[in-house]
Scaffold this motif. Sequence first.
Motif, short mmCIF file in Angstrom:
data_model
loop_
_atom_site.label_atom_id
_atom_site.label_comp_id
_atom_site.label_asym_id
_atom_site.label_seq_id
_atom_site.Cartn_x
_atom_site.Cartn_y
_atom_site.Cartn_z
N GLY A 62 56.30 47.85 52.86
CA GLY A 62 55.78 48.21 54.19
C GLY A 62 56.26 49.55 54.72
N ARG A 63 56.91 50.33 53.86
CA ARG A 63 57.48 51.61 54.30
C ARG A 63 56.99 52.72 53.36
NH1 ARG A 63 62.79 53.19 56.67
NH2 ARG A 63 62.43 55.42 56.62
N ALA A 64 56.60 53.88 53.90
CA ALA A 64 56.12 54.98 53.05
C ALA A 64 57.31 55.72 52.43
CB ALA A 64 55.27 55.94 53.87
N VAL A 65 57.33 55.77 51.10
CA VAL A 65 58.40 56.48 50.38
C VAL A 65 57.72 57.50 49.47
CG1 VAL A 65 60.30 56.20 48.72
CG2 VAL A 65 59.90 54.43 50.45
N TRP A 66 58.32 58.70 49.37
CA TRP A 66 57.78 59.74 48.48
C TRP A 66 58.33 59.53 47.06
CZ3 TRP A 66 54.20 63.02 50.40
CH2 TRP A 66 54.17 63.26 51.77
N PHE A 67 57.44 59.59 46.08
CA PHE A 67 57.88 59.50 44.68
C PHE A 67 57.40 60.71 43.90
CE2 PHE A 67 58.44 55.11 45.82
CZ PHE A 67 59.48 54.67 45.02
N LYS A 68 58.31 61.37 43.17
CA LYS A 68 57.91 62.43 42.23
C LYS A 68 57.42 61.75 40.98
CE LYS A 68 58.73 66.61 41.91
NZ LYS A 68 57.64 67.62 41.98
N GLN A 69 56.22 62.12 40.55
CA GLN A 69 55.65 61.46 39.37
C GLN A 69 56.08 62.20 38.09
OE1 GLN A 69 51.88 59.50 39.35
NE2 GLN A 69 51.40 60.32 41.35
N ASP A 70 57.36 62.12 37.80
CA ASP A 70 57.90 62.81 36.63
C ASP A 70 57.61 62.08 35.32
OD1 ASP A 70 58.79 64.91 38.17
OD2 ASP A 70 60.88 64.81 37.52
N HIS A 71 56.94 60.93 35.41
CA HIS A 71 56.50 60.28 34.16
C HIS A 71 55.28 61.01 33.59
CE1 HIS A 71 53.87 58.65 37.18
NE2 HIS A 71 53.28 57.80 36.36
N LEU A 72 54.75 61.97 34.36
CA LEU A 72 53.54 62.68 33.90
C LEU A 72 53.87 63.97 33.14
CD1 LEU A 72 51.30 62.16 37.06
CD2 LEU A 72 51.49 60.76 35.00
N PHE A 73 55.12 64.18 32.79
CA PHE A 73 55.50 65.36 31.99
C PHE A 73 54.91 65.28 30.57
CE2 PHE A 73 58.70 66.56 35.14
CZ PHE A 73 58.69 67.94 34.99
N PRO A 74 54.79 66.42 29.87
CA PRO A 74 54.17 66.42 28.53
C PRO A 74 54.75 65.40 27.55
CG PRO A 74 54.55 68.67 29.25
CD PRO A 74 55.17 67.78 30.30
N SER A 75 56.06 65.22 27.52
CA SER A 75 56.60 64.23 26.58
C SER A 75 56.78 62.87 27.27
CB SER A 75 57.91 64.71 25.93
OG SER A 75 59.01 64.40 26.76
N GLY A 76 56.37 62.74 28.51
CA GLY A 76 56.37 61.45 29.20
C GLY A 76 57.62 61.11 29.98
#
Length: 357
Positions: A62-76
Motif C-alpha cells: 500500500g506504499r509507493a516505493v521506487w525500484f531501480k530495475q537493475d535486473h535489466l542490465f545486459p548480463s542480467g
Amino acid sequence: MWRCACQGLLDIEFQSTFDLERIGARPRTLWRYREAIPIADDAHIVSFDEGFTPLTRIDIDGRAVWFKQDHLFPSGSYKDRGASVLVSKLKELGISRVVEDSSGNAGAAIAAYCASARIGCRIFVPQGTSAGKLTQVRLYGAELTEVPGSREDTARATLKEAATTYYASHVWNPFFFQGTKTFAFEVCEQLGWRCPDTIVLPVGNGTLLLGAYFGFLELLRAGISERLPRLVAVQAESCAPLHRAFTESLEAIPRIATSATLAEGIAIAEPVRGRQILRAVLDSEGSFLTVSETEMVQALRMMCAKGFYIEPTSAAAVAGVSRYLGHADDQETIVSVLTGHGLKATEKMARVMAEIV
Ligand SMILES: Cc1ncc(COP(=O)(O)O)c(C=O)c1O
C-alpha cells in the motif's frame, strides 16, 4: 595491483566532477557520468551502452516505493556496472588474462565484458550455483571451475590462482566500486537531482552498498546533495554476519553458523569488506535487517505477480522493504533495487512455483 602490499584493501581517491547540463545531454548510459569514472582514455571503455536503468514506482504493502530495475542490465544483473568500469581498466592496463570468483552474477558480468574486450578469463563458482549463470559464463567463452564447499572455499581456491594471474575480483578490486557507484548518480538524477531519504539494498559482500555509499558521498562533496541517504542493508536470516555485528555493536565480523538460503547472491559468511560496510551503514545513520526464507518466497511471488521477474536474491531486498515499511515515516522517499533477472535461476524459480520451498 588489486590489494595493498600489506595485504589490506585498496580504495580509490578520485576527484569526480558533475556538469549537470552536459550529463543531461549525453546518452542514457552509466558513462554519462564520464568525469566521475577514473578511466583515462575513452578508447579503453568497454561498454554495451549499459545503465540508466528505469527507476519505477511499485506499490509495496500500500506504499509507493521506487525500484531501480537493475535486473535489466545486459548480463542480467547490476554487476555490469562494476564489470564495465573494471574491465575498461584492465584494457587500459593491457591485461590479457584474469581470474575471478563469484556466486554467479559477478562472474557472468566479468565474463561478458572480458568477451567484448578479448581478455581471457577463468571464473570460479561454488558447486550448486544456478545453471543459468554457469551456462552464461561458459557461452561467453570463459573457463569455468566449480569448487566444492562454501563460497569462502571458492574464494580461497581463486586466491591461489591470483598469485600468478591478475585478480579481477569484484570484492577486492577497487575499480569495480567505481562502476557500482553510478547507481547513486542515476538515482539522484532520476529523482530530479534530489537525494532520497532511504535506500534499501541486499548485502553480501556489499559491492552495491559500498558503491552506492561512495557515489552518494561524491555527490555530497560536489555540493549536489546536502546529505547522505540512510542505507538499510538486508541480509538473509540464515547468513547474516553483518546484521549480527551491527546489532551486537561488534567491531569485527563474527564467525557465524549458516544454513541454506534461496538467496545465493548474498550467502556470504565472511565478507572481505565487512568492517567497511558496517562503517558505511553507521555513517549514513542506517541499519541492518534480516529476512526469512518464507518472507523471500512471498516477496518473489508478489513481484512476479506484478510482472517483475526477478531472481530469489533480489526478492530478499523486496522482503526487506516490506519489513522496513513497518517503521518508515509517511513522507520518506524510499528507493530499492531489483538486482538480478529471474531467468538466471529457473530451477530455483520452478521450486518456488511448485511450492517445494
Ligand atoms: C542478484 C544479486 N543481488 C545482490 C547481490 C549482493 O551483492 P553483494 O554480495 O556485493 O552485496 C548479488 C551478489 O552476487 C546478486 O547476485
